[in-house]
Design a protein around this motif. Structure first.
Motif, PDB file in Angstrom:
ATOM      1  N   VAL A 193      -8.326  12.685  -5.863  1.00  0.00           N
ATOM      2  CA  VAL A 193      -8.899  11.681  -4.957  1.00  0.00           C
ATOM      3  C   VAL A 193      -8.350  10.270  -5.184  1.00  0.00           C
ATOM      4  O   VAL A 193      -8.744   9.347  -4.489  1.00  0.00           O
ATOM      5  CB  VAL A 193     -10.442  11.650  -5.065  1.00  0.00           C
ATOM      6  N   SER A 194      -7.456  10.085  -6.148  1.00  0.00           N
ATOM      7  CA  SER A 194      -6.912   8.751  -6.397  1.00  0.00           C
ATOM      8  C   SER A 194      -5.417   8.857  -6.674  1.00  0.00           C
ATOM      9  O   SER A 194      -4.998   9.332  -7.722  1.00  0.00           O
ATOM     10  CB  SER A 194      -7.601   8.081  -7.592  1.00  0.00           C
ATOM     11  N   ARG A 195      -4.616   8.417  -5.714  1.00  0.00           N
ATOM     12  CA  ARG A 195      -3.177   8.539  -5.882  1.00  0.00           C
ATOM     13  C   ARG A 195      -2.629   7.541  -6.906  1.00  0.00           C
ATOM     14  O   ARG A 195      -1.779   7.884  -7.728  1.00  0.00           O
ATOM     15  CB  ARG A 195      -2.472   8.356  -4.533  1.00  0.00           C
ATOM     16  N   HIS A 196      -3.132   6.305  -6.889  1.00  0.00           N
ATOM     17  CA  HIS A 196      -2.583   5.263  -7.762  1.00  0.00           C
ATOM     18  C   HIS A 196      -2.818   5.581  -9.239  1.00  0.00           C
ATOM     19  O   HIS A 196      -1.869   5.644 -10.035  1.00  0.00           O
ATOM     20  CB  HIS A 196      -3.190   3.914  -7.404  1.00  0.00           C
ATOM     21  N   THR A 197      -4.081   5.776  -9.632  1.00  0.00           N
ATOM     22  CA  THR A 197      -4.352   6.038 -11.047  1.00  0.00           C
ATOM     23  C   THR A 197      -3.785   7.384 -11.485  1.00  0.00           C
ATOM     24  O   THR A 197      -3.361   7.539 -12.631  1.00  0.00           O
ATOM     25  CB  THR A 197      -5.872   5.989 -11.336  1.00  0.00           C
ATOM     26  N   PRO A 238       4.564  -9.551 -16.384  1.00  0.00           N
ATOM     27  CA  PRO A 238       4.731 -10.898 -15.825  1.00  0.00           C
ATOM     28  C   PRO A 238       4.268 -10.967 -14.374  1.00  0.00           C
ATOM     29  O   PRO A 238       4.266  -9.954 -13.655  1.00  0.00           O
ATOM     30  CB  PRO A 238       6.241 -11.137 -15.940  1.00  0.00           C
ATOM     31  N   ARG A 239       3.859 -12.157 -13.960  1.00  0.00           N
ATOM     32  CA  ARG A 239       3.432 -12.360 -12.575  1.00  0.00           C
ATOM     33  C   ARG A 239       4.632 -12.138 -11.654  1.00  0.00           C
ATOM     34  O   ARG A 239       5.696 -12.732 -11.827  1.00  0.00           O
ATOM     35  CB  ARG A 239       2.884 -13.779 -12.391  1.00  0.00           C
ATOM     36  N   LYS A 240       4.437 -11.250 -10.671  1.00  0.00           N
ATOM     37  CA  LYS A 240       5.559 -10.872  -9.819  1.00  0.00           C
ATOM     38  C   LYS A 240       5.034 -10.089  -8.629  1.00  0.00           C
ATOM     39  O   LYS A 240       4.098  -9.299  -8.760  1.00  0.00           O
ATOM     40  CB  LYS A 240       6.542 -10.017 -10.633  1.00  0.00           C
ATOM     41  N   ASN A 241       5.621 -10.299  -7.463  1.00  0.00           N
ATOM     42  CA  ASN A 241       5.265  -9.485  -6.310  1.00  0.00           C
ATOM     43  C   ASN A 241       5.947  -8.131  -6.432  1.00  0.00           C
ATOM     44  O   ASN A 241       7.176  -8.052  -6.529  1.00  0.00           O
ATOM     45  CB  ASN A 241       5.698 -10.175  -5.006  1.00  0.00           C
ATOM     46  N   ARG A 242       5.161  -7.089  -6.486  1.00  0.00           N
ATOM     47  CA  ARG A 242       5.707  -5.740  -6.614  1.00  0.00           C
ATOM     48  C   ARG A 242       4.796  -4.763  -5.882  1.00  0.00           C
ATOM     49  O   ARG A 242       3.597  -4.989  -5.753  1.00  0.00           O
ATOM     50  CB  ARG A 242       5.850  -5.344  -8.091  1.00  0.00           C
ATOM     51  N   GLY A 243       5.339  -3.663  -5.425  1.00  0.00           N
ATOM     52  CA  GLY A 243       4.562  -2.643  -4.761  1.00  0.00           C
ATOM     53  C   GLY A 243       3.771  -1.816  -5.758  1.00  0.00           C
ATOM     54  O   GLY A 243       3.976  -1.903  -6.977  1.00  0.00           O
ATOM     55  N   GLU A 244       2.866  -0.988  -5.233  1.00  0.00           N
ATOM     56  CA  GLU A 244       1.991  -0.179  -6.087  1.00  0.00           C
ATOM     57  C   GLU A 244       2.786   0.747  -7.000  1.00  0.00           C
ATOM     58  O   GLU A 244       2.537   0.820  -8.202  1.00  0.00           O
ATOM     59  CB  GLU A 244       1.036   0.632  -5.201  1.00  0.00           C
ATOM     60  N   GLU A 245       3.770   1.448  -6.437  1.00  0.00           N
ATOM     61  CA  GLU A 245       4.529   2.395  -7.253  1.00  0.00           C
ATOM     62  C   GLU A 245       5.443   1.671  -8.242  1.00  0.00           C
ATOM     63  O   GLU A 245       5.674   2.164  -9.355  1.00  0.00           O
ATOM     64  CB  GLU A 245       5.325   3.342  -6.352  1.00  0.00           C
ATOM     65  N   GLU A 246       5.952   0.508  -7.853  1.00  0.00           N
ATOM     66  CA  GLU A 246       6.755  -0.267  -8.791  1.00  0.00           C
ATOM     67  C   GLU A 246       5.903  -0.732  -9.970  1.00  0.00           C
ATOM     68  O   GLU A 246       6.348  -0.716 -11.124  1.00  0.00           O
ATOM     69  CB  GLU A 246       7.370  -1.481  -8.087  1.00  0.00           C
TER      70      GLU A 246
END
Length: 296
Positions: A193-197, A238-246
């Motif tokens: 039920v949770s793809r990210h974790t 570090p603070r950075k714009n990144r996607g979920e999978e990245e």
């Protein structure tokens, strides 16, 4: 013959009992009450409180022992069933069989190659995974400090089967843990039920198969200060714009050479920072959360 279970029973368990005794005593429990809860004599409790110190051989897993003790002490305070506490302790033993540090210590104790630990690990059912995650979730839902740690994106709590291959091997909370009338609320855990974790735990397992549970909470200056005081191993992305999978890939990569208790993703522009708490199992994760809460 010195087996992994004898190392656990003769060396590790006494250390856990001693730490539990000290925690309960600090909370006002009498020696008689502690002895009853631990199943030992009052004389042994007195020894734990006055003379016992962590053996040098166990120093490498001292933090893990402390976390287990905090978890069990919490269960005792909540009047958990003895059967549930025993199940938790036995599951901890099985989890330790996947832990490289435990296996190395067993090798020193027994003069037998530590690789045997992993070779004797029994099978684990999905029901056991769900039951243990549900027990830890129940502690969270009754934790007065936890509502203040739920982030805007809400929290999820996940626990993987050993060596997970896909999201169906990872149990988590459907719809995440949310707030209802300022109290945390969650549906019972389920698999898939949770793809990210789930993906996060799968990727980490490639580097460290003993890490099988994760909980995310909010970040802030108060949490940062608490982390500094908690004696947990913390890594900051570090603070950075990144996607979920990245983000998942970068967190997993940090486990290639080291094992971390906590990874903080500082987020990016318009992206909420997030704190990921890791452990061998959900109750260990809750124990680490308690360490953070104690320093808030």
């Amino acid at each position: 013959m010195r087996t992994p279970s004898s190392f656990w029973a003769e060396v590790v368990l006494p250390a856990i009992r001693a730490r539990i005794a000290k925690i309960l005593y600090s909370k006002g429990y009498s020696q008689i009450k502690i002895a009853k809860e631990l199943g030992v004599t009052q004389a042994m409790v007195s020894k734990y409180l006055s003379k016992y110190s962590l053996p040098e051989v166990l120093k490498p897993i001292g933090d893990e022992i402390d976390t287990i003790a905090l978890t069990i002490a919490e269960m005792i305070e909540k009047n958990a069933k003895k059967e549930d506490i025993i199940k938790v302790l036995e599951r901890k033993f099985f989890d330790f069989l996947l832990d490289e540090k435990f296996c190395r210590l067993y090798e020193k104790y027994s003069k037998v190659k530590g690789i045997i630990c992993r070779e004797i690990l029994p099978g684990i059912s999905k029901k056991e995974i769900l039951d243990e995650l549900a027990r830890a979730l129940d502690i969270l839902l009754n934790d007065d400090k936890f509502p203040g740690l739920i982030p805007e994106i809400r929290s999820n709590f996940a626990y993987a089967m050993p060596n997970p291959k896909d999201v169906d091997d990872v149990a988590a909370i459907p719809g995440r843990i949310t707030l209802v009338k300022e109290r945390p609320y969650a549906m019972p855990p389920e698999f898939g039920v949770s793809r990210h974790t789930a993906r996060l735990l799968i990727k980490i397992s490639r580097y460290n198969p003993s890490i099988r549970a994760v909980l995310n909470v909010r970040f802030g200056e108060d949490v940062e200060r608490a982390l500094e005081k908690s004696n947990l191993k913390v890594y900051y992305l570090p603070r950075k714009n990144r996607g979920e999978e990245e983000t998942e890939d970068e967190i997993a990569e940090t486990f290639r050479e080291e094992s971390w208790d906590v990874v903080v993703d500082l987020g990016g522009y318009g992206v909420e920072p997030c704190v990921y708490i890791f452990g061998r199992d959900p109750l260990e994760v809750v124990g680490k959360l308690k360490k953070i809460e104690q320093n808030l």
